[in-house]
Design a protein around this motif. Structure first.
Motif, PDB file in Angstrom:
ATOM      1  N   MET A 122       0.671  -1.122   0.095  1.00 38.65           N
ATOM      2  CA  MET A 122       0.009   0.036  -0.064  1.00 38.65           C
ATOM      3  C   MET A 122       0.911   1.310  -0.060  1.00 38.65           C
ATOM      4  O   MET A 122       1.917   1.306   0.541  1.00 38.65           O
ATOM      5  N   SER A 123       0.466   2.303  -0.727  1.00 41.07           N
ATOM      6  CA  SER A 123       1.269   3.723  -0.702  1.00 41.07           C
ATOM      7  C   SER A 123       0.142   4.771  -0.904  1.00 41.07           C
ATOM      8  O   SER A 123      -0.825   4.435  -1.158  1.00 41.07           O
ATOM      9  N   GLN A 124       0.833   5.924  -0.137  1.00 45.06           N
ATOM     10  CA  GLN A 124      -0.183   6.977  -0.192  1.00 45.06           C
ATOM     11  C   GLN A 124       1.069   8.219  -0.449  1.00 45.06           C
ATOM     12  O   GLN A 124       2.230   8.050   0.424  1.00 45.06           O
ATOM     13  N   ALA A 125       0.702   9.007  -1.265  1.00 46.20           N
ATOM     14  CA  ALA A 125       1.501  10.242  -1.372  1.00 46.20           C
ATOM     15  C   ALA A 125       0.843  11.388  -1.615  1.00 46.20           C
ATOM     16  O   ALA A 125      -0.423  11.637  -2.109  1.00 46.20           O
ATOM     17  N   THR A 126       1.375  12.437  -1.224  1.00 47.08           N
ATOM     18  CA  THR A 126       0.965  13.891  -1.211  1.00 47.08           C
ATOM     19  C   THR A 126       1.850  14.870  -1.622  1.00 47.08           C
ATOM     20  O   THR A 126       2.658  14.853  -1.228  1.00 47.08           O
ATOM     21  N   LEU A 127       1.241  15.563  -2.534  1.00 50.21           N
ATOM     22  CA  LEU A 127       2.206  16.708  -3.072  1.00 50.21           C
ATOM     23  C   LEU A 127       1.399  17.845  -2.344  1.00 50.21           C
ATOM     24  O   LEU A 127       0.356  18.316  -2.357  1.00 50.21           O
ATOM     25  N   PHE A 128       2.323  18.933  -1.930  1.00 53.21           N
ATOM     26  CA  PHE A 128       1.710  19.714  -1.083  1.00 53.21           C
ATOM     27  C   PHE A 128       2.850  21.287  -1.033  1.00 53.21           C
ATOM     28  O   PHE A 128       3.953  21.077  -1.418  1.00 53.21           O
ATOM     29  N   THR A 129       2.446  22.302  -0.798  1.00 52.05           N
ATOM     30  CA  THR A 129       3.043  23.425  -0.428  1.00 52.05           C
ATOM     31  C   THR A 129       2.727  24.274   0.844  1.00 52.05           C
ATOM     32  O   THR A 129       2.033  24.050   1.403  1.00 52.05           O
ATOM     33  N   GLU A 130       3.850  25.017   1.279  1.00 47.33           N
ATOM     34  CA  GLU A 130       3.563  25.864   2.411  1.00 47.33           C
ATOM     35  C   GLU A 130       3.150  27.366   1.789  1.00 47.33           C
ATOM     36  O   GLU A 130       3.842  27.973   1.055  1.00 47.33           O
ATOM     37  N   ALA A 131       2.119  27.659   2.128  1.00 49.87           N
ATOM     38  CA  ALA A 131       1.406  29.179   1.648  1.00 49.87           C
ATOM     39  C   ALA A 131       0.508  29.388   2.807  1.00 49.87           C
ATOM     40  O   ALA A 131      -0.136  29.079   3.227  1.00 49.87           O
ATOM     41  N   ARG A 132       0.870  31.060   3.048  1.00 53.28           N
ATOM     42  CA  ARG A 132       0.336  31.911   3.819  1.00 53.28           C
ATOM     43  C   ARG A 132       0.151  30.982   5.125  1.00 53.28           C
ATOM     44  O   ARG A 132      -0.753  31.299   6.157  1.00 53.28           O
ATOM     45  N   GLY A 133       1.393  30.472   5.483  1.00 49.64           N
ATOM     46  CA  GLY A 133       1.346  29.705   6.845  1.00 49.64           C
ATOM     47  C   GLY A 133       0.699  28.477   7.243  1.00 49.64           C
ATOM     48  O   GLY A 133       0.672  28.085   8.278  1.00 49.64           O
ATOM     49  N   TYR A 134       0.349  27.777   6.139  1.00 48.63           N
ATOM     50  CA  TYR A 134      -0.221  26.396   6.043  1.00 48.63           C
ATOM     51  C   TYR A 134       0.405  25.512   5.224  1.00 48.63           C
ATOM     52  O   TYR A 134       0.936  25.772   4.190  1.00 48.63           O
ATOM     53  N   TYR A 135       0.242  24.096   5.653  1.00 44.50           N
ATOM     54  CA  TYR A 135       0.470  23.074   4.841  1.00 44.50           C
ATOM     55  C   TYR A 135      -0.657  22.921   3.862  1.00 44.50           C
ATOM     56  O   TYR A 135      -1.666  22.714   4.223  1.00 44.50           O
TER      57      TYR A 135
END
Length: 227
Positions: A69-82
């Protein structure tokens, strides 16, 4: 309905998971190795945080002889949030493969799911600043528990938005790779199910994650090493 993650979600976020406050410390890449169990069946798990240009990728994979099983997330830091941007949820078992990609459209303020997601779980779901998925929830706890922040979140996953609150449940010693560290245990519980997460200052990932149902442990993840 329970606001607790499903066992499968916890497996993916272990074994395979306001108003989140502003990010306090810069993210740093890491690779964390875990030993895992699901109803007593052992498995190996790896969580990796890596940069992708100006964005970040957080991935968790879990494998044993029977399944992966695998899970992946692409994210950014913006305005102080993930801020999650997209991701994937993949499970393989007995020759079958299930893939569910997710997309977070912050201009339209909605999340959608595709691939093998059931029609009732495809969305769209309205999203707002501070929303997380189950993987980013782990990073948020690592950040917020040592800082003494409120542990109230809104998790977007599997075609739903669910509030999730943790309470602090004391501290204790956890053995990790030949050393012992003091960790804080936080717990969320609902409908006879509970999830406990142990976090220690200076360690970028949870030390342990345990899910129980009816008083019996169903899923566990224990950090073995990280770099």
């Amino acid at each position: 309905m329970s606001t607790q993650p499903t066992v499968r979600t916890c497996l993916l976020a272990l074994l395979l998971c306001l108003a989140v406050g502003p990010v306090q410390a810069a993210l740093r890449p890491f690779t964390a190795n875990y030993s895992a169990k699901y109803k007593g069946i052992p498995a190996d798990a790896v969580m990796v945080l890596s940069p992708r240009g100006s964005q970040w990728s957080l991935a968790l994979s879990v494998n044993n002889l029977a399944a992966s099983m695998s899970q992946a997330t692409l994210f950014t830091e913006a305005r102080g949030y993930y801020m999650p941007l997209g991701g994937s949820d993949i499970a393989s078992y007995l020759g079958r493969r299930r893939t569910v990609p997710a997309r977070f459209d912050w201009r339209a303020r909605q999340a959608t799911w595709a691939g093998d997601a059931r029609p009732s779980r495809r969305g769209p779901v309205q999203i707002r600043a501070g929303d997380l998925d189950s993987l980013l929830l782990m990073l948020a706890l690592v950040r917020d528990v040592p800082a003494g922040k409120p542990l109230d979140y809104r998790v977007i996953e599997n075609g739903k938005a669910r509030p999730m609150s943790f309470r602090r449940a004391g501290t204790g010693a956890i053995a990790i790779g030949g050393r012992t560290v003091q960790a804080t245990r936080v717990v969320t519980a609902s409908g006879g199910k509970s999830t406990s997460v142990w976090v220690a200052a200076g360690i970028p990932v949870p030390l342990r994650i345990v899910q129980s149902e009816g008083g019996n442990e169903t899923v566990s993840l224990h950090l073995a090493s990280w770099r």
